[in-house]
Motif scaffolding. Structure first.
Motif, PDB file in Angstrom:
ATOM      1  N   LEU A  37       0.842  -1.188   0.000  1.00 57.19           N
ATOM      2  CA  LEU A  37       0.000   0.000   0.000  1.00 57.19           C
ATOM      3  C   LEU A  37       0.880   1.242   0.000  1.00 57.19           C
ATOM      4  O   LEU A  37       1.821   1.355   0.784  1.00 57.19           O
ATOM      5  CB  LEU A  37      -0.901   0.016   1.229  1.00 57.19           C
ATOM      6  N   THR A  38       0.560   2.173  -0.890  1.00 60.66           N
ATOM      7  CA  THR A  38       1.288   3.437  -0.984  1.00 60.66           C
ATOM      8  C   THR A  38       0.398   4.568  -0.502  1.00 60.66           C
ATOM      9  O   THR A  38      -0.670   4.823  -1.078  1.00 60.66           O
ATOM     10  CB  THR A  38       1.735   3.709  -2.432  1.00 60.66           C
ATOM     11  N   ASN A  39       0.846   5.244   0.532  1.00 62.13           N
ATOM     12  CA  ASN A  39       0.123   6.392   1.061  1.00 62.13           C
ATOM     13  C   ASN A  39       1.029   7.615   1.085  1.00 62.13           C
ATOM     14  O   ASN A  39       2.257   7.491   1.179  1.00 62.13           O
ATOM     15  CB  ASN A  39      -0.377   6.121   2.487  1.00 62.13           C
ATOM     16  N   HIS A  40       0.405   8.785   1.024  1.00 65.93           N
ATOM     17  CA  HIS A  40       1.105  10.056   1.150  1.00 65.93           C
ATOM     18  C   HIS A  40       0.605  10.718   2.427  1.00 65.93           C
ATOM     19  O   HIS A  40      -0.616  10.926   2.559  1.00 65.93           O
ATOM     20  CB  HIS A  40       0.832  10.949  -0.063  1.00 65.93           C
ATOM     21  N   PRO A  41       1.474  11.045   3.362  1.00 64.46           N
ATOM     22  CA  PRO A  41       1.005  11.591   4.635  1.00 64.46           C
ATOM     23  C   PRO A  41       0.099  12.809   4.501  1.00 64.46           C
ATOM     24  O   PRO A  41      -0.882  12.923   5.257  1.00 64.46           O
ATOM     25  CB  PRO A  41       2.311  11.933   5.364  1.00 64.46           C
ATOM     26  N   PHE A  42       0.377  13.699   3.549  1.00 60.82           N
ATOM     27  CA  PHE A  42      -0.478  14.882   3.439  1.00 60.82           C
ATOM     28  C   PHE A  42      -1.880  14.537   2.936  1.00 60.82           C
ATOM     29  O   PHE A  42      -2.791  15.366   3.001  1.00 60.82           O
ATOM     30  CB  PHE A  42       0.169  15.953   2.547  1.00 60.82           C
ATOM     31  N   ILE A  43      -2.059  13.293   2.478  1.00 61.64           N
ATOM     32  CA  ILE A  43      -3.378  12.834   2.028  1.00 61.64           C
ATOM     33  C   ILE A  43      -3.998  11.920   3.093  1.00 61.64           C
ATOM     34  O   ILE A  43      -5.010  12.245   3.704  1.00 61.64           O
ATOM     35  CB  ILE A  43      -3.268  12.094   0.682  1.00 61.64           C
ATOM     36  N   SER A  44      -3.376  10.765   3.311  1.00 59.98           N
ATOM     37  CA  SER A  44      -3.971   9.763   4.188  1.00 59.98           C
ATOM     38  C   SER A  44      -3.713  10.005   5.666  1.00 59.98           C
ATOM     39  O   SER A  44      -4.220   9.258   6.501  1.00 59.98           O
ATOM     40  CB  SER A  44      -3.462   8.366   3.806  1.00 59.98           C
ATOM     41  N   GLY A  45      -2.963  11.056   5.980  1.00 54.87           N
ATOM     42  CA  GLY A  45      -2.747  11.366   7.385  1.00 54.87           C
ATOM     43  C   GLY A  45      -3.781  12.299   7.966  1.00 54.87           C
ATOM     44  O   GLY A  45      -3.716  12.649   9.151  1.00 54.87           O
ATOM     45  N   ARG A  46      -4.761  12.709   7.169  1.00 49.06           N
ATOM     46  CA  ARG A  46      -5.834  13.568   7.682  1.00 49.06           C
ATOM     47  C   ARG A  46      -6.840  12.710   8.459  1.00 49.06           C
ATOM     48  O   ARG A  46      -6.920  11.498   8.243  1.00 49.06           O
ATOM     49  CB  ARG A  46      -6.468  14.362   6.545  1.00 49.06           C
ATOM     50  N   PRO A  47      -7.599  13.323   9.381  1.00 47.78           N
ATOM     51  CA  PRO A  47      -8.265  12.560  10.444  1.00 47.78           C
ATOM     52  C   PRO A  47      -9.051  11.328  10.026  1.00 47.78           C
ATOM     53  O   PRO A  47      -8.745  10.211  10.463  1.00 47.78           O
ATOM     54  CB  PRO A  47      -9.148  13.618  11.117  1.00 47.78           C
ATOM     55  N   SER A  48     -10.093  11.484   9.194  1.00 50.99           N
ATOM     56  CA  SER A  48     -10.923  10.311   8.912  1.00 50.99           C
ATOM     57  C   SER A  48     -10.179   9.292   8.066  1.00 50.99           C
ATOM     58  O   SER A  48     -10.395   8.080   8.200  1.00 50.99           O
ATOM     59  CB  SER A  48     -12.220  10.737   8.205  1.00 50.99           C
ATOM     60  N   LYS A  49      -9.292   9.759   7.209  1.00 51.86           N
ATOM     61  CA  LYS A  49      -8.513   8.839   6.383  1.00 51.86           C
ATOM     62  C   LYS A  49      -7.531   8.052   7.246  1.00 51.86           C
ATOM     63  O   LYS A  49      -7.296   6.864   7.010  1.00 51.86           O
ATOM     64  CB  LYS A  49      -7.795   9.616   5.289  1.00 51.86           C
ATOM     65  N   ALA A  50      -6.947   8.717   8.240  1.00 47.25           N
ATOM     66  CA  ALA A  50      -6.030   8.019   9.143  1.00 47.25           C
ATOM     67  C   ALA A  50      -6.763   6.973   9.969  1.00 47.25           C
ATOM     68  O   ALA A  50      -6.227   5.891  10.237  1.00 47.25           O
ATOM     69  CB  ALA A  50      -5.335   9.031  10.049  1.00 47.25           C
ATOM     70  N   VAL A  51      -7.990   7.269  10.386  1.00 46.65           N
ATOM     71  CA  VAL A  51      -8.781   6.282  11.119  1.00 46.65           C
ATOM     72  C   VAL A  51      -9.027   5.051  10.248  1.00 46.65           C
ATOM     73  O   VAL A  51      -8.874   3.903  10.689  1.00 46.65           O
ATOM     74  CB  VAL A  51     -10.116   6.899  11.587  1.00 46.65           C
ATOM     75  N   ALA A  52      -9.407   5.273   8.996  1.00 46.46           N
ATOM     76  CA  ALA A  52      -9.645   4.149   8.082  1.00 46.46           C
ATOM     77  C   ALA A  52      -8.365   3.372   7.827  1.00 46.46           C
ATOM     78  O   ALA A  52      -8.385   2.128   7.730  1.00 46.46           O
ATOM     79  CB  ALA A  52     -10.227   4.665   6.766  1.00 46.46           C
ATOM     80  N   LEU A  53      -7.249   4.082   7.739  1.00 44.73           N
ATOM     81  CA  LEU A  53      -5.974   3.406   7.516  1.00 44.73           C
ATOM     82  C   LEU A  53      -5.624   2.503   8.690  1.00 44.73           C
ATOM     83  O   LEU A  53      -5.175   1.365   8.499  1.00 44.73           O
ATOM     84  CB  LEU A  53      -4.870   4.446   7.300  1.00 44.73           C
ATOM     85  N   GLU A  54      -5.846   2.963   9.900  1.00 43.50           N
ATOM     86  CA  GLU A  54      -5.558   2.114  11.052  1.00 43.50           C
ATOM     87  C   GLU A  54      -6.495   0.912  11.080  1.00 43.50           C
ATOM     88  O   GLU A  54      -6.076  -0.203  11.434  1.00 43.50           O
ATOM     89  CB  GLU A  54      -5.662   2.889  12.360  1.00 43.50           C
TER      90      GLU A  54
END
Length: 322
Positions: A238-255
């Motif tokens: 999985l490739t993520n970019h912190p400025f994208i997937s590190g925002r609140p709801s996206k980070a919750v889904a990622l965890e």
């Protein structure tokens, strides 16, 4: 009805004892670099610069907390310019036990550049990572996943173990860096369906259509991908970019995704470096890639050189996948 999964037969691999598949969570810490490389005048746009700096300032610390809670070691691909701008962040990544890998210097456009230019980008990125965090990376991911035919030899010259920029497999494999060159690299393939850019990225006048997907939808899609890789015995990257997937709801889904992947029986969740080293240690076949030359289209037509798989102990090569 459940159908048995079909493995990537072009790239057979066995995993360490007790594991049936592998997964790696990777983060491209582009920050401002990708927008500057696209348009140097973007530095005049204060709001755009803050959109990008959210990555190292807010998102990376959040992601590191998530990884610690999930007890996962991840791989962070860091452009040299990001390391120069945010050395404390890069050191914090390294101090957390995560792998730091190379991602160009300024996330430069790679298409069509010559070997000498690319070598300068590589060396400048290596110097920046060494100064910021005292690391010498073993892994490389080309900006925009855009590898050139001469790139592999440049990486081998600098002692890299693996690349993660190509898209022709579901499992890692070894490939020859150049014709008549005995050296090889490990390739850990990527997939645009497993990149958060396609799901979430949007900034007016820079990227995206304006449609930002729901994290619930993305979680479902990536869970299905992980389940399929697990069933096939392949490698979920999985490739993520912190400025994208590190925002609140996206980070919750990622965890939530991390927790699901960890729970899959026999799934080896680890860094790209460990996957690459396992591949180097256990896979003997070495692949070449098919090449197409078009000297004077359309008058001359095209020349096709098929891929091959070089067998161990000097046995004859077998045809590879196109």
């Amino acid at each position: 009805m459940n159908f048995p999964a079909f493995a990537d037969t072009a790239h057979p691999i066995t995993w360490p004892e007790g594991h049936r598949a592998a997964a790696s969570f990777t983060f491209d810490v582009d920050a401002e670099s990708c927008t500057i490389a696209h348009d140097p005048q973007s530095t005049r746009r204060m709001s755009l610069m803050t959109h990008q700096s959210y990555g190292p300032k807010v998102a990376v610390p959040r992601i590191l907390q998530i990884l610690e809670r999930q007890d996962i070691q991840a791989t962070f691909f860091v452009p040299g310019f990001t390391a120069e701008c945010y050395p404390d962040v890069v050191r914090r990544i390294a101090d957390g036990g995560h792998e730091i890998a190379h991602h160009g210097y300024l996330h430069e456009p790679m298409q069509g550049i010559d070997a000498a230019t690319e070598a300068r980008y590589l060396d400048r990125g290596l110097d920046a990572l060494a100064k910021a965090a005292g690391v010498r990376p073993t892994g490389y991911r080309a900006p925009w996943w855009e590898l050139n035919w001469h790139s592999a030899a440049l990486l081998a010259d600098r002692g890299f173990l693996y690349d993660s920029s190509l898209l022709d497999g579901d499992a890692p494999y070894r490939f020859s860096v150049a014709e008549a060159d005995s050296r090889d690299l490990v390739e850990i393939p990527v997939d645009w369906a497993l990149d958060d850019w396609e799901q979430y990225a949007f900034y007016p006048g820079v990227t995206g259509s304006g449609v930002i997907e729901s994290p619930a939808k993305v979680l479902e899609m990536w869970t299905l991908e992980a389940e399929a890789h697990h069933a096939a015995g392949s490698c979920f990257v999985l490739t993520n970019h912190p400025f994208i997937s590190g925002r609140p709801s996206k980070a919750v889904a990622l965890e939530q995704l991390m927790d699901r992947v960890k729970s899959m029986d026999g799934m080896w969740v680890t860094t790209m470096e460990k996957i690459a080293q396992h591949t180097r240690d256990t896979v003997q076949e070495i692949h070449t890639h098919a090449r197409i030359d078009v000297p004077a289209f359309p008058d001359t037509g095209a020349r096709f050189t098929p891929a091959t798989v070089l067998q161990p102990q000097g046995t004859a090569p077998r045809p590879g996948r196109i």
